[in-house]
Design an enzyme around this catalytic site. Sequence first.
Site, mmCIF file in Angstrom:
data_model
loop_
_atom_site.group_PDB
_atom_site.id
_atom_site.type_symbol
_atom_site.label_atom_id
_atom_site.label_comp_id
_atom_site.label_asym_id
_atom_site.label_seq_id
_atom_site.Cartn_x
_atom_site.Cartn_y
_atom_site.Cartn_z
ATOM 1 N N ASP A 9 -36.274 33.457 -32.062
ATOM 2 C CA ASP A 9 -35.077 33.039 -32.808
ATOM 3 C C ASP A 9 -35.285 31.964 -33.880
ATOM 4 O O ASP A 9 -34.500 31.014 -33.965
ATOM 5 C CB ASP A 9 -33.997 32.568 -31.832
ATOM 6 C CG ASP A 9 -33.539 33.664 -30.888
ATOM 7 O OD1 ASP A 9 -34.053 34.790 -30.971
ATOM 8 O OD2 ASP A 9 -32.670 33.380 -30.043
ATOM 9 N N LYS A 101 -31.049 40.837 -30.464
ATOM 10 C CA LYS A 101 -30.401 40.666 -29.155
ATOM 11 C C LYS A 101 -29.001 40.098 -29.321
ATOM 12 O O LYS A 101 -28.696 39.454 -30.326
ATOM 13 C CB LYS A 101 -31.241 39.754 -28.261
ATOM 14 C CG LYS A 101 -31.431 38.340 -28.789
ATOM 15 C CD LYS A 101 -32.380 37.561 -27.903
ATOM 16 C CE LYS A 101 -32.643 36.160 -28.400
ATOM 17 N NZ LYS A 101 -31.478 35.278 -28.410
ATOM 18 N N CYS A 143 -32.973 29.695 -25.617
ATOM 19 C CA CYS A 143 -33.603 31.014 -25.778
ATOM 20 C C CYS A 143 -35.108 31.007 -25.541
ATOM 21 O O CYS A 143 -35.656 31.983 -25.025
ATOM 22 C CB CYS A 143 -33.247 31.595 -27.142
ATOM 23 S SG CYS A 143 -31.452 31.883 -27.289
#
Length: 193
Positions: A9, A101, A143
């Site tokens: 990310d 995602k 994450c």
Amino acid sequence: MSRALLIVDVQNDFTEGGALAVAGGDAVAAAVSAYLAAHTGDYDVIVASRDWHDAEGDNGGHFAESPDYVDSWPVHCVAGTPGAEYDPLLETDAVTHHVRKGQGLPAYSMFEGVTDSGETVGAVLTAAGVISADVVGIATDHCVRASALDAVAHGVRVRVLTDLVAGVGAESSEAALIELAHAGAELVVSAEV
């Protein structure tokens, strides 16, 4: 016996100026790019994930007008918007698999996402015979934590490159790293790799 790099990310909405900016996010993007320039050949698989939330709805309660910053968050990384794109300081030419995602639901781990061809990260790692993975990215306490824990659960030897991650909070990031170490992940700096 293959090795993977998991880049979590590193997106505009998670770096300086983004909807959920993490201090040091741009520095992580640049440092991951420099690391990749020197180490691309060390990896058989390089996976990069992005939050890629639906524009409509609350994405399964993930978006909220009054977020608690634990389970609900302000709107971020909406599919197709500049905020969902990789940080421009992140060089992605060497990435072998791009994962999206969080479409319509909360998703913290890259293992919850899929590639453009519909493969899961677990399937990609298994198909490539990956037995060890290095994890970098944003955010250490959310994450990165979830992705590294899922990599451990997948049976992969995990190293978190601690100088190539940035977290939301200092205490929560430290707690995440301790949790990862207890789960079996090795905590190293990239110079030791």
